[in-house]
Scaffold this motif. Structure first.
Motif, PDB file in Angstrom:
ATOM      1  N   GLN A  57       0.827  -1.207   0.000  1.00 50.27           N
ATOM      2  CA  GLN A  57       0.000   0.000   0.000  1.00 50.27           C
ATOM      3  C   GLN A  57       0.863   1.259   0.000  1.00 50.27           C
ATOM      4  N   LEU A  58       1.865   1.288   0.875  1.00 45.86           N
ATOM      5  CA  LEU A  58       2.748   2.455   0.956  1.00 45.86           C
ATOM      6  C   LEU A  58       3.516   2.656  -0.343  1.00 45.86           C
ATOM      7  N   GLU A  59       3.886   1.548  -0.984  1.00 50.62           N
ATOM      8  CA  GLU A  59       4.600   1.628  -2.254  1.00 50.62           C
ATOM      9  C   GLU A  59       3.693   2.208  -3.340  1.00 50.62           C
ATOM     10  N   ARG A  60       2.435   1.744  -3.391  1.00 51.55           N
ATOM     11  CA  ARG A  60       1.491   2.264  -4.377  1.00 51.55           C
ATOM     12  C   ARG A  60       1.256   3.767  -4.188  1.00 51.55           C
ATOM     13  N   GLU A  61       1.263   4.203  -2.936  1.00 51.09           N
ATOM     14  CA  GLU A  61       1.029   5.611  -2.626  1.00 51.09           C
ATOM     15  C   GLU A  61       2.274   6.475  -2.807  1.00 51.09           C
ATOM     16  N   GLY A  62       3.393   5.842  -3.155  1.00 53.24           N
ATOM     17  CA  GLY A  62       4.629   6.574  -3.370  1.00 53.24           C
ATOM     18  C   GLY A  62       5.311   7.039  -2.105  1.00 53.24           C
ATOM     19  N   LYS A  63       4.914   6.455  -0.968  1.00 51.96           N
ATOM     20  CA  LYS A  63       5.469   6.886   0.314  1.00 51.96           C
ATOM     21  C   LYS A  63       6.774   6.180   0.659  1.00 51.96           C
ATOM     22  N   ILE A  64       7.007   5.025   0.056  1.00 47.35           N
ATOM     23  CA  ILE A  64       8.258   4.303   0.253  1.00 47.35           C
ATOM     24  C   ILE A  64       8.727   3.777  -1.103  1.00 47.35           C
ATOM     25  N   PHE A  65      10.011   3.423  -1.158  1.00 46.37           N
ATOM     26  CA  PHE A  65      10.576   2.807  -2.368  1.00 46.37           C
ATOM     27  C   PHE A  65      11.040   1.413  -1.970  1.00 46.37           C
ATOM     28  N   VAL A  66      10.572   0.405  -2.678  1.00 52.12           N
ATOM     29  CA  VAL A  66      10.850  -0.981  -2.299  1.00 52.12           C
ATOM     30  C   VAL A  66      11.722  -1.661  -3.351  1.00 52.12           C
ATOM     31  N   ILE A  67      12.759  -2.349  -2.891  1.00 45.55           N
ATOM     32  CA  ILE A  67      13.576  -3.202  -3.749  1.00 45.55           C
ATOM     33  C   ILE A  67      13.426  -4.625  -3.231  1.00 45.55           C
ATOM     34  N   ARG A  68      13.011  -5.515  -4.093  1.00 42.84           N
ATOM     35  CA  ARG A  68      12.788  -6.919  -3.719  1.00 42.84           C
ATOM     36  C   ARG A  68      13.347  -7.819  -4.810  1.00 42.84           C
ATOM     37  N   PRO A  69      13.644  -9.070  -4.507  1.00 43.18           N
ATOM     38  CA  PRO A  69      14.199  -9.970  -5.528  1.00 43.18           C
ATOM     39  C   PRO A  69      13.298 -10.078  -6.755  1.00 43.18           C
ATOM     40  N   SER A  70      13.906  -9.981  -7.913  1.00 37.84           N
ATOM     41  CA  SER A  70      13.165 -10.063  -9.171  1.00 37.84           C
ATOM     42  C   SER A  70      12.739 -11.485  -9.488  1.00 37.84           C
TER      43      SER A  70
END
Length: 282
Positions: free
Chosen positions: A232-245
Motif C-alpha cells: 500500500q505504501l509503495e502504491r502511494e509513493g510513500k516508500i521505495f521498495v527493492i525486492r528480488p526479481s
C-alpha cells in the motif's frame, strides 16, 4: 525540514546476500542514508554500510561458509549455537576480515538493529555506534535463530532473532519521521509466509518462554500484514521498495559459495536496474 533518508533491511539468513548486493551497489553509486534499521541478517550483513566496506559480507561468507567453525551442526551440538559465537562473531570480524571500526565510529549514519525479548515476545530496538565487541554481541543477538541458538544476555534482556517480533520494521522506521524511506526485502513479490513448521517441537524446546512461542505462532500473520502495508505504501509513493526479481532459495546453513555469489549478483543487478527510479524518488 532537513532531509533524512531511512533504509529498512529485512533478514532471511543467507538470503541476506541479496541485501549485500543492493547496498554495495548503493555505496558504489553514492546513494547515502541517514538512518538504517536492520533485522537479523539485515543487521549482520547490512551493518557494513556504516563501516563503508563494499564486498566485505560477501567475501567472508564465501570464504568461511564451508568452515565448520563458522556455522555447522558440530557447532550447535558442542556450543548450542548453529553460528559459532567465538569464530563467526569473534575471530572473523576482529582478526580474519575485520570491521573498519574507525570508519564505523566516525560515520554519522545511525544504525539500529532489532532483537526479540524472549520473555515478552516484543521487539527491542538498539543503536550500534562503534563496531566493537559489544556491538557485535548485539548483532549476534539480532541474528540468533530460536531453537538453534542460545539466548544472548545484554542490558538485562535475554534476546533472540529480531525477525520473530518485527521482521520488516518499516512502520518503526516511519515513526522516526524520515523524509524518504527505502525498504530492501529478501523475498520476491509473490511470497507470503506460511505458519511455522514443527511447532510442537518448538513449543517443547521453548516451553519456558510462552510469550516467545506466541510470537512465533503469530509471526506469519504479522509478516503478511506487513507485506500488505508495504504494498500500500509503495502504491502511494510513500516508500521505495527493492525486492528480488525472482524467488531466492537457500538453506539455513549454505555451504555453496557459488550460490552465495548468485544471490548477491541478483541483488546487485536489481539495484542497478532501479537506480534511475531510486534517484528520482530520493
Amino acid at each position: 525540514m532537513q532531509e533524512k533518508r531511512g533504509l529498512v533491511l529485512e533478514g532471511g539468513g543467507f538470503r541476506g546476500m541479496y541485501t549485500c548486493g543492493v547496498i554495495d551497489a548503493f555505496m558504489e553509486n553514492g546513494i547515502d542514508f541517514h538512518h538504517v534499521v536492520g533485522v537479523s541478517a539485515g543487521a549482520a550483513f547490512g551493518c557494513n554500510i556504516k563501516s563503508k566496506q563494499i564486498g566485505r559480507a560477501l567475501r567472508y561468507n564465501k570464504r568461511f561458509c564451508q568452515d565448520s567453525r563458522y556455522s555447522s551442526l558440530k557447532s550447535f551440538i558442542t556450543t548450542g549455537d548453529l553460528y559459532n559465537k567465538d569464530f563467526a562473531y569473534g575471530v572473523v570480524p576482529t582478526l580474519l576480515d575485520p570491521f573498519d571500526t574507525k570508519v564505523f565510529r566516525e560515520n554519522p549514519l545511525r544504525f539500529t538493529l532489532v532483537c526479540t525479548d524472549i520473555h515478552t515476545g516484543k521487539p527491542i530496538y538498539h543503536d550500534i555506534e562503534n563496531g566493537d565487541a559489544l556491538d557485535i554481541e548485539w548483532i549476534r543477538a539480532s541474528a540468533s535463530i530460536p531453537v538453534v541458538s542460545k539466548p544472548v544476555k545484554l542490558d538485562g534482556y535475554e534476546l533472540l532473532d529480531g525477525g520473530v517480533s518485527d521482521s520488516i520494521p518499516v512502520e518503526w522506521m516511519l515513526q522516526q519521521h524520515p523524509t524518504k524511506t527505502v525498504v530492501i526485502l529478501t523475498r520476491d513479490k509473490s511470497y507470503r509466509k506460511e505458519p511455522m513448521k514443527f511447532m510442537s517441537i518448538i513449543k517443547r524446546t521453548l516451553k519456558e518462554y510462552p510469550k516467545l512461542i506466541e510470537a512465533l505462532e503469530m509471526r506469519h500473520t504479522r509478516y503478511n500484514e506487513t507485506l500488505e502495508k508495504i504494498d500500500q505504501l509503495e502504491r502511494e509513493g510513500k516508500i521505495f521498495v527493492i525486492r528480488p526479481s525472482k524467488p531466492i532459495a537457500c538453506t539455513m546453513i549454505e555451504k555453496d559459495p557459488n550460490h552465495l555469489q548468485e544471490i548477491y549478483d541478483i541483488g546487485r543487478c536489481d539495484a542497478l536496474n532501479c537506480l534511475k527510479d531510486l534517484k528520482e524518488y530520493l
